[in-house]
Design an enzyme around this catalytic site. Structure first.
Site, PDB file in Angstrom:
ATOM      1  N   LEU A  92      27.992  40.763  39.987  1.00 53.01           N
ATOM      2  CA  LEU A  92      27.689  41.906  41.035  1.00 53.01           C
ATOM      3  C   LEU A  92      26.587  41.565  41.984  1.00 53.01           C
ATOM      4  O   LEU A  92      25.679  41.006  41.599  1.00 53.01           O
ATOM      5  CB  LEU A  92      27.437  42.978  39.986  1.00 53.01           C
ATOM      6  CG  LEU A  92      27.463  44.651  40.656  1.00 53.01           C
ATOM      7  CD1 LEU A  92      29.019  44.852  40.973  1.00 53.01           C
ATOM      8  CD2 LEU A  92      26.970  45.486  39.616  1.00 53.01           C
ATOM      9  N   ILE A  93      26.855  41.843  43.140  1.00 52.92           N
ATOM     10  CA  ILE A  93      26.317  41.627  44.280  1.00 52.92           C
ATOM     11  C   ILE A  93      25.024  42.730  44.098  1.00 52.92           C
ATOM     12  O   ILE A  93      25.172  43.982  44.072  1.00 52.92           O
ATOM     13  CB  ILE A  93      26.749  41.910  45.577  1.00 52.92           C
ATOM     14  CG1 ILE A  93      27.927  40.773  45.664  1.00 52.92           C
ATOM     15  CG2 ILE A  93      25.536  41.790  46.713  1.00 52.92           C
ATOM     16  CD1 ILE A  93      27.334  39.249  46.025  1.00 52.92           C
ATOM     17  N   HIS A 109      40.671  41.365  46.059  1.00 55.00           N
ATOM     18  CA  HIS A 109      41.165  41.702  44.609  1.00 55.00           C
ATOM     19  C   HIS A 109      42.595  41.371  44.184  1.00 55.00           C
ATOM     20  O   HIS A 109      43.340  41.870  45.213  1.00 55.00           O
ATOM     21  CB  HIS A 109      40.812  42.994  44.230  1.00 55.00           C
ATOM     22  CG  HIS A 109      40.912  43.446  42.644  1.00 55.00           C
ATOM     23  ND1 HIS A 109      40.256  43.041  41.792  1.00 55.00           N
ATOM     24  CD2 HIS A 109      41.826  43.931  42.347  1.00 55.00           C
ATOM     25  CE1 HIS A 109      40.465  43.134  40.704  1.00 55.00           C
ATOM     26  NE2 HIS A 109      41.649  43.890  40.918  1.00 55.00           N
ATOM     27  N   GLU A 179      47.129  36.567  49.098  1.00 59.02           N
ATOM     28  CA  GLU A 179      45.620  36.519  49.196  1.00 59.02           C
ATOM     29  C   GLU A 179      45.416  35.921  50.318  1.00 59.02           C
ATOM     30  O   GLU A 179      44.443  36.024  51.432  1.00 59.02           O
ATOM     31  CB  GLU A 179      44.904  36.033  48.050  1.00 59.02           C
ATOM     32  CG  GLU A 179      44.886  37.049  47.036  1.00 59.02           C
ATOM     33  CD  GLU A 179      44.049  36.407  45.813  1.00 59.02           C
ATOM     34  OE1 GLU A 179      42.970  36.299  46.061  1.00 59.02           O
ATOM     35  OE2 GLU A 179      44.564  36.547  44.470  1.00 59.02           O
TER      36      GLU A 179
HETATM   37  C1  GRF Z   1      41.438  35.133  43.430  1.00 59.29           C
HETATM   38  O1  GRF Z   1      42.672  35.588  42.818  1.00 59.29           O
HETATM   39  C2  GRF Z   1      40.843  36.651  43.920  1.00 59.29           C
HETATM   40  O2  GRF Z   1      41.683  37.587  44.334  1.00 59.29           O
HETATM   41  C3  GRF Z   1      39.722  36.851  42.962  1.00 59.29           C
HETATM   42  O3  GRF Z   1      39.293  35.478  42.258  1.00 59.29           O
HETATM   43  C4  GRF Z   1      40.083  34.683  42.492  1.00 59.29           C
HETATM   44  C5  GRF Z   1      39.547  33.519  43.299  1.00 59.29           C
HETATM   45  O4  GRF Z   1      40.180  32.540  43.919  1.00 59.29           O
HETATM   46  N1  GRF Z   1      38.426  37.644  43.484  1.00 59.29           N
HETATM   47  P1  GRF Z   1      39.889  31.239  44.677  1.00 59.29           P
HETATM   48  O5  GRF Z   1      38.325  30.956  44.308  1.00 59.29           O
HETATM   49  O6  GRF Z   1      39.408  32.134  46.161  1.00 59.29           O
HETATM   50  O7  GRF Z   1      40.639  30.428  44.643  1.00 59.29           O
END
Ligand code: GRF
Length: 206
Positions: A92-93, A109, A179
């Site tokens: 947590l930041i 997320h 993502e």
């Molecule tokens: C990703 O699935 C992201 O959604 C979550 O942690 C994972 C990180 O993946 N917060 P990476 O380190 O960017 O490859």
């Protein structure tokens, strides 16, 4: 040029995707700092190769929480960081940092918030819960960071289908692909100053 910092604990594939997107499109933003709670995360090698300064900062290495927070803020200020991107950062930041970067800190997320978020909902825990619940869609959410886990205003979301025979690993791979698309898009909007916050609602300027 908008100066960015990333906080990452692991592979940092999102950090890499953002960095490459900024460079490829010659966008007005650059990473100037990578911070990790771990001493040698895989993502640090990439940062070194790209000439991005890497810092290992963990609260445990400080005699008090105050010293840790002061150091974090000092480093961010020294590197003139304007936006922070969290990319697989598992701590947590501190609230002081969240407040200092209010509206200028985002996270990704691997689910459609506000579902499947909150404390303990990270990594495969998320995709296991998604598959167990029987939902037909999952996805990724880029959101502003506030003082809780995964509760800040949503900037971009994109869905992926989930079928009854999918394994959590298959869903995770499908989500990760999304993502790597929407996080760079969200950072592009940030460095182009196209994001406006109206309470919990995020306006994207044309
Ligand atoms: C990703 O699935 C992201 O959604 C979550 O942690 C994972 C990180 O993946 N917060 P990476 O380190 O960017 O490859």
């Amino acid at each position: 040029m908008v100066k960015l910092a990333a906080f990452a604990s692991g592979q940092g594939s999102n950090f890499k995707a953002i960095h490459r997107h900024l460079k490829k499109l010659s966008l007005p933003g650059r990473y100037v700092l990578l911070i990790s709670d771990r001493p040698n995360p895989p993502v640090a090698d990439f940062a070194n190769a790209e000439g991005i300064p890497f810092l290992h900062l963990n609260a445990k290495g400080f005699s008090s929480r105050d010293d840790y927070v002061k150091r974090l803020l000092t480093e961010l200020k020294a590197h003139k960081v304007e936006w922070i991107t969290l990319a697989g950062y598992l701590k947590l930041i501190p609230s002081e940092v969240v407040r200092a970067y209010n509206g200028r800190m985002m996270n990704i997320h691997p689910a459609l918030l506000p579902s499947f978020g909150g404390k303990g909902m990270y990594g495969m825990n998320v995709h296991n819960a998604v598959v167990d619940s029987g939902v037909k869609v999952s996805g990724a959410s880029v959101h502003m960071v506030d003082e809780e886990y995964d509760t800040g205003p949503v900037i971009i979301q994109e869905t992926v289908p989930v079928t009854y025979e999918d394994t959590p690993e298959e869903v995770a791979a499908r989500v990760l692909e999304v993502e790597h698309k929407i996080y760079p898009q969200a950072v592009e909007l940030a460095v182009k100053d196209k994001i406006r916050l109206h309470g919990r609602r995020v306006e994207i300027l044309p």
